[in-house]
Write a protein that holds these residues in place. Structure first.
Motif, PDB file in Angstrom:
ATOM      1  N   LEU A  38       2.663   9.736   7.594  1.00 37.32           N
ATOM      2  CA  LEU A  38       3.783  10.638   7.319  1.00 37.32           C
ATOM      3  C   LEU A  38       3.880  10.998   5.839  1.00 37.32           C
ATOM      4  CD1 LEU A  38       6.617   8.949   9.451  1.00 37.32           C
ATOM      5  CD2 LEU A  38       5.002  10.758  10.152  1.00 37.32           C
ATOM      6  N   ILE A  39       3.805   9.976   4.976  1.00 41.08           N
ATOM      7  CA  ILE A  39       3.954  10.173   3.533  1.00 41.08           C
ATOM      8  C   ILE A  39       2.974   9.248   2.810  1.00 41.08           C
ATOM      9  CG2 ILE A  39       5.497   9.953   1.526  1.00 41.08           C
ATOM     10  CD1 ILE A  39       7.863  10.437   3.402  1.00 41.08           C
ATOM     11  N   GLU A  40       2.285   9.795   1.817  1.00 40.97           N
ATOM     12  CA  GLU A  40       1.507   8.985   0.895  1.00 40.97           C
ATOM     13  C   GLU A  40       2.336   8.849  -0.379  1.00 40.97           C
ATOM     14  OE1 GLU A  40      -2.085  11.241   0.359  1.00 40.97           O
ATOM     15  OE2 GLU A  40      -2.980  10.456   2.197  1.00 40.97           O
ATOM     16  N   PHE A  41       2.279   7.679  -1.002  1.00 38.10           N
ATOM     17  CA  PHE A  41       2.996   7.481  -2.263  1.00 38.10           C
ATOM     18  C   PHE A  41       2.203   6.539  -3.157  1.00 38.10           C
ATOM     19  CE2 PHE A  41       4.511   4.224   0.605  1.00 38.10           C
ATOM     20  CZ  PHE A  41       4.696   3.105  -0.173  1.00 38.10           C
ATOM     21  N   ASP A  42       2.521   6.605  -4.446  1.00 34.61           N
ATOM     22  CA  ASP A  42       1.806   5.808  -5.442  1.00 34.61           C
ATOM     23  C   ASP A  42       2.712   4.664  -5.907  1.00 34.61           C
ATOM     24  OD1 ASP A  42       0.591   4.739  -7.697  1.00 34.61           O
ATOM     25  OD2 ASP A  42      -0.025   6.694  -8.485  1.00 34.61           O
ATOM     26  N   GLU A  93       0.849  -1.186   0.000  1.00 35.34           N
ATOM     27  CA  GLU A  93       0.000   0.000   0.000  1.00 35.34           C
ATOM     28  C   GLU A  93       0.882   1.232   0.000  1.00 35.34           C
ATOM     29  OE1 GLU A  93      -2.611  -0.179   3.381  1.00 35.34           O
ATOM     30  OE2 GLU A  93      -3.549  -2.042   2.709  1.00 35.34           O
ATOM     31  N   GLY A  94       0.320   2.375  -0.365  1.00 43.63           N
ATOM     32  CA  GLY A  94       1.094   3.604  -0.516  1.00 43.63           C
ATOM     33  C   GLY A  94       1.033   4.562   0.647  1.00 43.63           C
ATOM     34  N   LEU A  95       1.343   4.072   1.853  1.00 42.79           N
ATOM     35  CA  LEU A  95       1.332   4.936   3.023  1.00 42.79           C
ATOM     36  C   LEU A  95       2.452   4.547   3.970  1.00 42.79           C
ATOM     37  CD1 LEU A  95      -0.209   7.167   4.655  1.00 42.79           C
ATOM     38  CD2 LEU A  95      -1.443   5.286   5.769  1.00 42.79           C
ATOM     39  N   VAL A  96       3.192   5.563   4.436  1.00 44.19           N
ATOM     40  CA  VAL A  96       4.202   5.376   5.476  1.00 44.19           C
ATOM     41  C   VAL A  96       3.690   6.075   6.729  1.00 44.19           C
ATOM     42  CG1 VAL A  96       6.523   6.058   6.231  1.00 44.19           C
ATOM     43  CG2 VAL A  96       6.178   5.141   3.945  1.00 44.19           C
ATOM     44  N   VAL A  97       3.765   5.357   7.868  1.00 45.25           N
ATOM     45  CA  VAL A  97       3.321   5.913   9.138  1.00 45.25           C
ATOM     46  C   VAL A  97       4.496   5.984  10.111  1.00 45.25           C
ATOM     47  CG1 VAL A  97       0.977   5.012   8.787  1.00 45.25           C
ATOM     48  CG2 VAL A  97       2.620   3.697  10.164  1.00 45.25           C
ATOM     49  N   ALA A  98       4.327   6.789  11.159  1.00 45.12           N
ATOM     50  CA  ALA A  98       5.372   6.927  12.176  1.00 45.12           C
ATOM     51  C   ALA A  98       5.590   5.592  12.877  1.00 45.12           C
ATOM     52  CB  ALA A  98       4.986   8.000  13.186  1.00 45.12           C
ATOM     53  N   PRO A  99       6.853   5.171  12.994  1.00 44.02           N
ATOM     54  CA  PRO A  99       7.163   3.886  13.622  1.00 44.02           C
ATOM     55  C   PRO A  99       7.188   3.943  15.154  1.00 44.02           C
ATOM     56  CG  PRO A  99       9.146   4.914  12.809  1.00 44.02           C
ATOM     57  CD  PRO A  99       8.020   5.798  12.389  1.00 44.02           C
ATOM     58  N   ILE A 154      13.440   6.131   6.723  1.00 42.07           N
ATOM     59  CA  ILE A 154      12.499   5.332   5.943  1.00 42.07           C
ATOM     60  C   ILE A 154      12.618   5.858   4.521  1.00 42.07           C
ATOM     61  CG2 ILE A 154      10.098   4.620   5.648  1.00 42.07           C
ATOM     62  CD1 ILE A 154       9.725   5.460   8.671  1.00 42.07           C
ATOM     63  N   HIS A 155      13.172   5.031   3.635  1.00 39.80           N
ATOM     64  CA  HIS A 155      13.501   5.437   2.264  1.00 39.80           C
ATOM     65  C   HIS A 155      12.598   4.679   1.301  1.00 39.80           C
ATOM     66  CE1 HIS A 155      15.749   5.901  -1.468  1.00 39.80           C
ATOM     67  NE2 HIS A 155      16.445   6.862  -0.873  1.00 39.80           N
ATOM     68  N   ILE A 156      11.600   5.362   0.749  1.00 38.10           N
ATOM     69  CA  ILE A 156      10.597   4.704  -0.092  1.00 38.10           C
ATOM     70  C   ILE A 156      11.173   4.438  -1.483  1.00 38.10           C
ATOM     71  CG2 ILE A 156       8.278   4.835  -1.074  1.00 38.10           C
ATOM     72  CD1 ILE A 156       7.756   6.987   1.207  1.00 38.10           C
ATOM     73  N   GLY A 157      11.384   3.168  -1.777  1.00 40.06           N
ATOM     74  CA  GLY A 157      11.875   2.775  -3.094  1.00 40.06           C
ATOM     75  C   GLY A 157      13.371   2.953  -3.252  1.00 40.06           C
ATOM     76  N   ILE A 158      13.849   2.493  -4.395  1.00 47.45           N
ATOM     77  CA  ILE A 158      15.272   2.556  -4.728  1.00 47.45           C
ATOM     78  C   ILE A 158      15.446   3.500  -5.914  1.00 47.45           C
ATOM     79  CG2 ILE A 158      17.281   1.211  -5.481  1.00 47.45           C
ATOM     80  CD1 ILE A 158      16.273   0.643  -2.575  1.00 47.45           C
ATOM     81  N   ASN A 159      16.338   4.475  -5.748  1.00 50.65           N
ATOM     82  CA  ASN A 159      16.628   5.504  -6.761  1.00 50.65           C
ATOM     83  C   ASN A 159      15.410   6.370  -7.090  1.00 50.65           C
ATOM     84  OD1 ASN A 159      19.331   4.661  -6.976  1.00 50.65           O
ATOM     85  ND2 ASN A 159      18.734   3.069  -8.422  1.00 50.65           N
ATOM     86  N   THR A 160      14.451   6.409  -6.192  1.00 50.61           N
ATOM     87  CA  THR A 160      13.227   7.172  -6.428  1.00 50.61           C
ATOM     88  C   THR A 160      13.433   8.679  -6.326  1.00 50.61           C
ATOM     89  OG1 THR A 160      12.631   6.727  -4.130  1.00 50.61           O
ATOM     90  CG2 THR A 160      11.603   5.337  -5.840  1.00 50.61           C
ATOM     91  N   VAL A 161      14.594   9.111  -5.893  1.00 43.20           N
ATOM     92  CA  VAL A 161      14.913  10.549  -5.915  1.00 43.20           C
ATOM     93  C   VAL A 161      14.801  11.066  -7.352  1.00 43.20           C
ATOM     94  CG1 VAL A 161      17.422  10.240  -6.165  1.00 43.20           C
ATOM     95  CG2 VAL A 161      16.518  12.325  -5.090  1.00 43.20           C
ATOM     96  N   ALA A 162      15.040  10.186  -8.322  1.00 38.60           N
ATOM     97  CA  ALA A 162      14.972  10.566  -9.744  1.00 38.60           C
ATOM     98  C   ALA A 162      13.561  10.974 -10.164  1.00 38.60           C
ATOM     99  CB  ALA A 162      15.466   9.418 -10.616  1.00 38.60           C
ATOM    100  N   LEU A 163      12.551  10.604  -9.387  1.00 36.50           N
ATOM    101  CA  LEU A 163      11.167  10.977  -9.708  1.00 36.50           C
ATOM    102  C   LEU A 163      10.863  12.427  -9.335  1.00 36.50           C
ATOM    103  CD1 LEU A 163       9.366   7.686  -8.618  1.00 36.50           C
ATOM    104  CD2 LEU A 163       9.833   8.479 -10.951  1.00 36.50           C
ATOM    105  N   LYS A 164      11.808  13.073  -8.655  1.00 39.89           N
ATOM    106  CA  LYS A 164      11.714  14.505  -8.295  1.00 39.89           C
ATOM    107  C   LYS A 164      10.418  14.844  -7.563  1.00 39.89           C
ATOM    108  CE  LYS A 164      14.776  15.694 -12.021  1.00 39.89           C
ATOM    109  NZ  LYS A 164      14.984  16.323 -13.292  1.00 39.89           N
ATOM    110  N   GLY A 165       9.985  13.932  -6.717  1.00 40.07           N
ATOM    111  CA  GLY A 165       8.807  14.177  -5.895  1.00 40.07           C
ATOM    112  C   GLY A 165       7.496  13.707  -6.496  1.00 40.07           C
ATOM    113  N   GLU A 166       7.492  13.391  -7.775  1.00 42.41           N
ATOM    114  CA  GLU A 166       6.258  12.929  -8.408  1.00 42.41           C
ATOM    115  C   GLU A 166       5.877  11.565  -7.832  1.00 42.41           C
ATOM    116  OE1 GLU A 166       4.291  12.403 -12.847  1.00 42.41           O
ATOM    117  OE2 GLU A 166       6.374  13.076 -12.680  1.00 42.41           O
ATOM    118  N   GLY A 167       4.620  11.439  -7.410  1.00 43.48           N
ATOM    119  CA  GLY A 167       4.143  10.194  -6.819  1.00 43.48           C
ATOM    120  C   GLY A 167       4.266  10.151  -5.305  1.00 43.48           C
ATOM    121  N   PHE A 168       4.745  11.239  -4.681  1.00 43.46           N
ATOM    122  CA  PHE A 168       4.933  11.297  -3.228  1.00 43.46           C
ATOM    123  C   PHE A 168       4.246  12.538  -2.668  1.00 43.46           C
ATOM    124  CE2 PHE A 168       8.581   9.141  -5.034  1.00 43.46           C
ATOM    125  CZ  PHE A 168       8.700   8.018  -4.241  1.00 43.46           C
TER     126      PHE A 168
END
Length: 166
Positions: A114-118, A51-57, A84-98
């Motif tokens: 904390l963060i919603e993502f697709d 699912e596309g949600l990160v919550v506080a641990p 908490i690092h969502i995905g690998i090399n996702t910095v390349a998406l420049k924030g799109e999808g987060f």
């Protein structure tokens, strides 16, 4: 001090970490990025989110949120800092999808979004969604323990971090 004089052992402090996402807990060594897989970023585990949600641990403070919202550092009252690092090399998406739901210096409660993502967008863009969960302060973790199974975001105490003695 007294325990040292009389031979007693000081107990090790542990921090229980709730699942920061829903999915399958996996060993850090299986992450498709050498910096994470070899522990160069720190000790930890990873989760393959379903699912596309990160919550506080845990209850804590947001130490840092990356501008592209693909990664966040949460600090526990013990001083433990967890990346908490969502995905690998996702910095390349420049924030799109987060979408960040918190800001740096915000106080958060365990289970707070904390963060919603697709995840579908991330995968269709050619990136892995596997999410490393790393103790980033070098003097933080002596040991990170968990059993590898399916978890739901907010499930309590799925990861146990034994802190190094000071």
């Amino acid at each position: 001090m007294i325990s040292k004089l009389f031979g007693g052992k000081a107990s090790k402090k542990t921090v229980d970490i709730a699942a920061p996402a829903t999915g399958e807990l996996v060993p850090l060594q299986s992450v498709p990025d050498d910096a994470f897989a070899q522990g160069l970023m720190g000790d930890g585990i990873a989760i393959e989110p379903s699912e596309g949600l990160v919550v506080a641990p845990f209850d804590g403070v947001i130490s840092h949120i990356i501008d592209t919202h693909h990664a966040i550092i949460v600090e526990h009252s013990s001083g433990l800092q967890l990346l908490i690092h969502i995905g690998i090399n996702t910095v390349a998406l420049k924030g799109e999808g987060f979408k960040a739901l918190v800001n740096t210096d915000d106080k958060v409660k365990s289970g707070q979004p904390l963060i919603e993502f697709d995840p579908d967008f991330i995968r269709s863009s050619g990136y892995s969604t596997v999410t490393p969960i790393i103790v980033v302060n070098e003097d933080g973790a002596e040991k990170v323990d968990c059993s590898f199974h399916t978890v739901n975001a907010g499930d309590s105490a799925v990861i146990k971090v034994t802190l190094k003695s000071s």
